[in-house]
Design an enzyme around this catalytic site. Sequence first.
Site, PDB file in Angstrom:
ATOM      1  CE  LYS A  73      -3.813   0.649   2.113  1.00 27.99           C
ATOM      2  NZ  LYS A  73      -4.395   1.044   3.378  1.00 27.99           N
ATOM      3  CD  GLU A  87      -5.871   9.564   3.674  1.00 31.65           C
ATOM      4  OE1 GLU A  87      -5.410   9.343   4.810  1.00 31.65           O
ATOM      5  OE2 GLU A  87      -6.025   8.667   2.824  1.00 31.65           O
TER       6      GLU A  87
END
Length: 462
Positions: free
Chosen positions: A287, A294
């Site tokens: 990942k 964010e």
Amino acid sequence: MATKKNKILSTSINKKTSSLMEDFNSSIKIDKRLIEEDIAVTKAHVDNLHKLGTLSNKELNKIHKGLSSIQNEYQIGKLKFTKKNEDIHMNIEFFLFQKIGDTALKLHTGRSRNDQVATDTRLWVIKSSKILQAKIKNLMSSILKQTKIHQDTIIPGFTHLQIAQPVLLSHHLLAYLEMFKRDLDYYTFCIKGSDENVLGSAALAGSNYSLNGNLLNKKLKFTKSKNNSMDGVSDRDFCMYFLNASSMTAIHLSKLSAELILWSSNLFEMFKVHEEYSTGSSIMPQKRNPDSIELVRSKSNIIRSKAMELSNVISGIPLTYFKDFQEDKKIIFECFDELSICLDVMSDVIKKSQFNKDKGMHLCNQYFATSTDLADYLVIEKKIPFRKSYKIIAEIVQYAQKNNKNLSQLDIVEFQLFEKLIDKKIYQYVDVKKSLGRKKTPMSTNPKNVTKNIKNYESFLK
Ligand code: ARG
């Protein structure tokens, strides 16, 4: 000696303030950031007192030199503020007293901290709005850079997050330039609204000294003075303008963040956040997370709450000054700090990251993005009323979905099952690229319009 000086300059006349109150009341930890503005304001004020004959040449020089050396000491980190001296204004007066002695006691003639702090804060808001405008422009330049790289890249435009119609990625990005350009205008409005000198309002009723507004305005670069001293010391609307402008910028940043977060998901694969701005997972080796964006999203949402915070502080307060106003600075400073870093981060993320050149075209084909064009084909070429053509194309799309085909994979006989008039020309309307050139309105995604807008922004941001 220090005690004696403290006493003379203290704002509490008889009683000694409790140390709890001293902690509670003091704002120096926060308002020390106004040092530059406070010194500039004091210098302008003493120049004025000198013009009135209240200060001699010698005294004026002493004060100027003292204030400059305080500023230098601050810059090299030598200044030790104390909460005993409450705020930036009292601290500076105290430092000056330490440096030049009794002459410093004349400083506060004809003014109050009420008009002083309002003036300082106005100068800070003007300065900070200009810094934020520069940062917004920097972000706009990063977006423009990608706009130019992707001038011809096709993506699906979305409504309701459903694939709707083909657009140019450059057209999509230009929409953000429009938003951020409006934010620049909002800060310009804020700068204009802050550009009112309130010095001379003194505590609330005005000053007993004929302070010269023109002189003060010239020195502090204000273009006009306040009409009303009571409004002068209690008006914090300009801080609201700053927070409201920042809220708008934050809304646009959070919109952009939310979109890029989605686009960087495996499900979209339309955007890849640069390694410098993504992080790995501590457990899942495959990942990369778009943490930077964010954080921009959450911080932007916090920034929006700042306007609410200040409106809670200032609403319902009778005229004129109340200590409530001391809380304004914490709010505007926090807003500035968070927005600054968000703009810097977003700008660099966009500059360095990659938009996918091919994925959009694929999605447009897969999800029937030219269906509206087909309906218009029937209207334009076959004179079928739109509501009828819409229905025919809806049936064709359903048929294609059932048979696992996209529109270009349907052969002409299949099309004709739904409308006999359909001929081969329909494939020109199926073509995703051709859809763009078919747009005829001046604000459309037509490549000609997009090129014109890119040129306009190039000269705007030069
Ligand atoms: N530290 C105060 C503020 O930021 C300065 C003004 C104080 N005036 C007063 N009358 N107590 O608002």
